[in-house]
Design a protein around this motif. Structure first.
Motif, short mmCIF file in Angstrom:
data_model
loop_
_atom_site.label_atom_id
_atom_site.label_comp_id
_atom_site.label_asym_id
_atom_site.label_seq_id
_atom_site.Cartn_x
_atom_site.Cartn_y
_atom_site.Cartn_z
N GLN A 79 7.63 -14.43 18.85
CA GLN A 79 6.89 -15.36 18.01
C GLN A 79 6.76 -16.72 18.72
O GLN A 79 5.70 -17.34 18.75
N LEU A 127 3.25 -18.41 20.04
CA LEU A 127 2.79 -19.74 19.64
C LEU A 127 2.57 -20.62 20.86
O LEU A 127 1.57 -21.34 20.95
N ILE A 172 -1.06 -22.41 21.97
CA ILE A 172 -1.20 -23.85 22.15
C ILE A 172 -1.56 -24.16 23.60
O ILE A 172 -2.44 -24.99 23.89
N ARG A 229 -4.77 -26.19 25.27
CA ARG A 229 -4.53 -27.34 26.14
C ARG A 229 -5.11 -27.14 27.53
O ARG A 229 -5.67 -28.05 28.12
N GLU A 240 8.33 -28.11 25.05
CA GLU A 240 8.06 -28.97 23.90
C GLU A 240 8.36 -28.25 22.58
O GLU A 240 8.95 -28.82 21.66
N LEU A 241 7.93 -27.00 22.50
CA LEU A 241 8.19 -26.22 21.28
C LEU A 241 9.69 -26.05 21.08
O LEU A 241 10.19 -26.12 19.96
N GLN A 244 11.01 -28.97 19.45
CA GLN A 244 10.62 -28.95 18.04
C GLN A 244 11.53 -28.03 17.23
O GLN A 244 11.96 -28.39 16.13
N TYR A 245 11.81 -26.85 17.76
CA TYR A 245 12.66 -25.92 17.02
C TYR A 245 14.06 -26.50 16.85
O TYR A 245 14.66 -26.39 15.79
N LEU A 301 13.92 -29.08 14.13
CA LEU A 301 13.65 -28.53 12.80
C LEU A 301 14.81 -27.73 12.24
O LEU A 301 15.00 -27.66 11.03
N LEU A 331 1.99 -30.24 16.09
CA LEU A 331 2.92 -29.32 16.75
C LEU A 331 4.07 -28.93 15.82
O LEU A 331 4.43 -27.75 15.71
N THR A 332 4.64 -29.93 15.15
CA THR A 332 5.73 -29.65 14.21
C THR A 332 5.24 -28.75 13.07
O THR A 332 5.94 -27.83 12.66
N ARG A 381 2.90 -26.54 13.17
CA ARG A 381 2.72 -25.17 13.64
C ARG A 381 4.05 -24.46 13.83
O ARG A 381 4.19 -23.28 13.48
N VAL A 382 5.02 -25.18 14.37
CA VAL A 382 6.34 -24.57 14.57
C VAL A 382 6.98 -24.23 13.23
O VAL A 382 7.49 -23.12 13.03
N ALA A 383 6.95 -25.16 12.28
CA ALA A 383 7.58 -24.91 10.98
C ALA A 383 6.89 -23.76 10.25
O ALA A 383 7.54 -22.93 9.60
N GLN A 400 5.16 -21.22 11.60
CA GLN A 400 5.43 -19.97 12.30
C GLN A 400 6.83 -19.46 11.95
O GLN A 400 7.04 -18.28 11.70
N LEU A 401 7.77 -20.39 11.92
CA LEU A 401 9.14 -20.04 11.58
C LEU A 401 9.23 -19.55 10.13
O LEU A 401 9.86 -18.52 9.84
#
Lengths: 195, 195
Positions: free
Chosen positions: A149, A153, A157, A161, A181-182, A185-186, A189, B142-143, B145-147, B149-150
């Motif tokens: 997953q 993603l 992205i 880009r 970068e992702l 973010q994870y 979060l 970006l945040t 999309r990550v949230a 997807q999760l």
């Protein structure tokens, strides 16, 4: 001698893309695509099952992805196996010479709900193939799903880009930067939720 | 007096599910579904555009999800907004009384490529709606999309776990536990990559 001639499949793809941009996907017929490519309708159907398939082609991507994951070194972490497989596809599909073509293809898909569906299903199938390929490496189900997953993603992205970048950055680098970068973010979060 | 009669839409859904299980999706017609429900073909088409839509229904899920994300407290973290919206849907769709129905629906979809496509597209649309709803809250792209997807992956896994659990655990709890587990997975997978 004479100028370089792409093969029949490539000619059909380019002709379809031109026509979809000129008059829209709905108003373009298979016969017109074949004519524009200087080929017959039956040649079209030797290469594609229908009009919708012409921008999606043979399933080389899935094969490359599955091979790439299988070929990663035995000790590679799941996400590293995914990342190197995605790099390999990028080198095949997203070369500098193909950037203009990929950008036009994206524009046509964005304008056509039918093609957007097809693109979404393709992404879904690619993610499922990644999960299977990771399981084959002995990765547990949950980890395989999370890594796939995340890779999927990052791929989506990085694709946008890379098309939009004007500085000619290559796809592999864009993908690696996006993955990093992702990952940040994870971390941000999920740190409060992890047990 | 007499026994409780579900409304026309529910009767059509239950009749379709019975027929799909008995003879398969492909071999069932709209007329047969309507007849089994004791209704007419035109009633069927007042509720659903075609046979494929009968197991997917009106788009209440998307509406509930978008409302749920918008209704989260102003200070809620993105993933918390997503989780509480998913809880809200779960309370609506995944009640103990509906478990047997949901399990049968899943079995029919798993056996029918056409329905699997429809389910994949629905998941794709739901994820896109979450991204939009989070952006509306001022969450960066970006945040968001990550949230989303999760949340979407947690939802898919929790759905299977909830159906398969024999202990009657409720959906919201299954979802929360799954989210925590996925968060741990992400931490393990990404800690070396994050910048």
């Amino acid at each position: 001698v004479g100028r370089w001639k792409p093969n029949a499949q490539q000619r059909l793809v380019l002709a379809a893309l031109d026509l979809f941009m000129e008059r829209g996907y709905e108003r373009t017929t298979v016969i017109e695509i074949a004519e524009r490519a200087g080929l017959t309708k039956s040649t079209f159907f030797r290469h594609f099952s229908d009009k919708r398939e012409v921008l999606f082609g043979a399933d080389t991507m899935t094969a490359l992805l599955v091979e790439g994951i299988a070929a990663a070194p035995a000790g590679a972490a799941p996400l590293e196996a995914v990342a190197s497989a995605l790099d390999a596809i990028g080198m095949h599909a997203f070369t500098p010479e193909r950037r203009a073509f990929v950008a036009r293809r994206r524009a046509v898909i964005a304008a056509t709900p039918d093609l957007q569906e097809r693109e979404a299903l393709k992404a879904f199938g690619l993610t499922a193939s990644m999960v299977d390929a990771l399981r084959q490496r002995g990765v547990c189900d949950l980890t395989a799903r999370v890594a796939s997953q995340l890779g999927s993603l990052a791929w989506q992205i990085a694709y946008d880009r890379w098309i939009d970048a004007s500085d000619g950055t290559d796809f592999a680098e864009t993908l690696r930067r996006t993955l990093a970068e992702l990952s940040t973010q994870y971390l941000l979060l999920t740190r409060d939720l992890a047990g």
